[in-house]
Write an enzyme that holds these catalytic residues in place. Structure first.
Site, PDB file in Angstrom:
ATOM      1  N   GLY A 146       0.839  -1.205   0.000  1.00 16.40           N
ATOM      2  CA  GLY A 146       0.000   0.000   0.000  1.00 16.40           C
ATOM      3  C   GLY A 146       0.870   1.249   0.000  1.00 16.40           C
ATOM      4  O   GLY A 146       1.826   1.332   0.763  1.00 16.40           O
TER       5      GLY A 146
ATOM      6  N   THR B 273       4.093   2.431   5.516  1.00 16.87           N
ATOM      7  CA  THR B 273       2.707   1.927   5.547  1.00 16.87           C
ATOM      8  C   THR B 273       1.900   2.823   6.475  1.00 16.87           C
ATOM      9  O   THR B 273       2.408   3.259   7.514  1.00 16.87           O
ATOM     10  CB  THR B 273       2.621   0.466   6.050  1.00 16.87           C
ATOM     11  OG1 THR B 273       1.242   0.169   6.382  1.00 16.87           O
ATOM     12  CG2 THR B 273       3.456   0.208   7.294  1.00 16.87           C
TER      13      THR B 273
ATOM     14  N   ARG C 219      -5.634  -3.347   8.682  1.00 11.49           N
ATOM     15  CA  ARG C 219      -6.042  -4.753   8.571  1.00 11.49           C
ATOM     16  C   ARG C 219      -5.727  -5.581   9.803  1.00 11.49           C
ATOM     17  O   ARG C 219      -6.540  -6.295  10.326  1.00 11.49           O
ATOM     18  CB  ARG C 219      -5.274  -5.379   7.400  1.00 11.49           C
ATOM     19  CG  ARG C 219      -6.079  -5.560   6.193  1.00 11.49           C
ATOM     20  CD  ARG C 219      -5.302  -6.332   5.185  1.00 11.49           C
ATOM     21  NE  ARG C 219      -4.037  -5.683   4.869  1.00 11.49           N
ATOM     22  CZ  ARG C 219      -3.428  -5.793   3.718  1.00 11.49           C
ATOM     23  NH1 ARG C 219      -3.970  -6.506   2.782  1.00 11.49           N
ATOM     24  NH2 ARG C 219      -2.268  -5.202   3.496  1.00 11.49           N
TER      25      ARG C 219
HETATM   26  O1  F6P Z   1      -1.427  -0.289   3.260  1.00 14.07           O
HETATM   27  C1  F6P Z   1      -2.138  -0.730   4.323  1.00 14.07           C
HETATM   28  C2  F6P Z   1      -3.594  -0.777   3.976  1.00 14.07           C
HETATM   29  O2  F6P Z   1      -4.077   0.508   3.651  1.00 14.07           O
HETATM   30  C3  F6P Z   1      -4.457  -1.404   5.057  1.00 14.07           C
HETATM   31  O3  F6P Z   1      -4.802  -0.511   6.073  1.00 14.07           O
HETATM   32  C4  F6P Z   1      -5.627  -1.891   4.257  1.00 14.07           C
HETATM   33  O4  F6P Z   1      -6.249  -2.957   4.915  1.00 14.07           O
HETATM   34  C5  F6P Z   1      -4.995  -2.339   2.980  1.00 14.07           C
HETATM   35  O5  F6P Z   1      -3.802  -1.600   2.848  1.00 14.07           O
HETATM   36  C6  F6P Z   1      -5.833  -2.162   1.749  1.00 14.07           C
HETATM   37  O6  F6P Z   1      -5.098  -2.621   0.662  1.00 14.07           O
HETATM   38  P1  F6P Z   1      -5.559  -2.481  -0.831  1.00 14.07           P
HETATM   39  O7  F6P Z   1      -5.469  -1.032  -1.212  1.00 14.07           O
HETATM   40  O8  F6P Z   1      -4.598  -3.307  -1.617  1.00 14.07           O
HETATM   41  O9  F6P Z   1      -6.963  -2.967  -0.912  1.00 14.07           O
END
Ligand code: F6P
Length: 319
Positions: A11, A126, A172
């Site tokens: 992310g 992150t 998450r």
């Molecule tokens: O980068 C961390 C995060 O934003 C988490 O908080 C979240 O659960 C996840 O990534 C969402 O990921 P994606 O954008 O791949 O759905």
């Protein structure tokens, strides 16, 4: 060491651009050439490499996202994918790599080092702040400020209508965002998987607040009872309570980074280049109590970082 590479993965997080800029500037001062890998591990496998220089990294400090792009790469989770990636690094004459991301990024980096001897350093990027070995991760401060600003706005309308709101924030595997934001917005209840979410206690809080009053419940997306929709449904089914749901979602990942995230990204970028020159590999560069830390990559995800006890206590005390 002559040529290093930097990439962002998983992310995206505000402050990654300040980090990339700092890597390029520091490496330039130390006489190293810097290659940017475009699109995280997917770009490494595909050979999407480009030279980074002062011009390419100018005017990016204040931008959200990552100019190097990012990905969640399924192929890299398999040994064959990592072999292809390692071959690309050799082909492009890369002596060492800086990987900015979260636990998935670091486990990939760990295996690239173990299986192919790649010299690699991780930097914590992150919004979740869930990596042990650093007080804060790049992007977290911006994310909690963005979420707080959004919840302040929801509070206005919740207050005007006297409504109950379930507001879901990201995270998450960890409730850092939910807990900080819950305290910052004076939420009536914060549901995170670190503490047992008790539906009866939640109901009592809502009653105590007054059924016609504004009530804000922050729900971390990793809560063991489910997200904001599940909690809202449960309250309706059990107690006949009507509520509104708001999922803040990806807005928490975007936007111009705060000063704290720019400075953290910059400091860790400079420290990562110097750590490579000092011979470090397979570690994450973090910051604890103002000092730079060097933590084995494996420890960053194996030792789960705990939400501070004081936040859990404050959230209960101040309702
Ligand atoms: O980068 C961390 C995060 O934003 C988490 O908080 C979240 O659960 C996840 O990534 C969402 O990921 P994606 O954008 O791949 O759905």
């Amino acid at each position: 060491m002559k040529r290093i590479a930097v990439f962002t993965s998983g992310g995206d997080a505000p402050g990654m651009n300040a980090h990339i800029r700092a890597v390029e500037r520091t490496a330039g001062k130390r006489g190293l050439e810097v290659i940017g890998i475009i699109g995280g591990y997917a770009g490494m496998i595909a050979g999407h490499f480009e030279v980074l220089d002062r011009i390419r990294t100018a005017n990016i400090l204040d931008r959200g996202g990552t100019v190097l792009k990012t990905s969640r790469c399924e192929e890299f989770m398999h040994p064959d994918g990592r072999t292809k990636a390692a071959e690309q690094l050799v082909k492009h004459g890369i002596d060492a790599v800086i990987a900015c991301g979260g636990d998935g990024t670091f486990s990939g980096a760990h295996f690239l080092n173990a299986e192919h001897g790649v010299t690699i350093i991780g930097t914590p990027g992150t919004i979740d702040n869930d990596l042990s070995g650093t007080d804060y991760t790049i992007g977290y401060d911006t994310a909690i400020n963005t979420a707080t600003a959004a919840i302040d706005k929801i509070r206005d309308t919740a207050d005007s209508h006297g409504r109950l709101f379930f507001i879901e924030v990201m995270g998450r595997h960890a409730g850092f965002i939910a807990m900080d934001v819950g305290v910052a917005t004076g939420a009536e209840y914060v549901a995170v998987h670190e503490t047992l979410t008790d539906i009866e206690v939640l109901y009592q809080r809502i009653i105590a607040q007054g059924l016609d009053s504004r009530t804000i419940v922050i729900v971390g997306e990793g809560d063991e009872l489910g997200g904001a929709y599940e909690l809202s449904r449960t309250m309706e089914e059990r107690y006949g309570l009507a509520s509104k749901v708001s999922i803040l979602g990806h807005m928490q990942r975007g936007g111009s980074p705060t000063v704290r995230d720019r400075v953290l990204g910059a400091r860790l970028g400079a420290a990562a280049v110097d750590a490579l020159l000092e011979g470090y590999s397979n570690v994450m560069i973090g910051e604890i109590g103002g000092s730079i830390t060097y933590v084995p990559l494996r420890e960053t995800w194996e030792n789960r970082k705990q939400v501070p006890q004081y936040l859990l206590e404050l959230a209960h005390l101040l309702v």
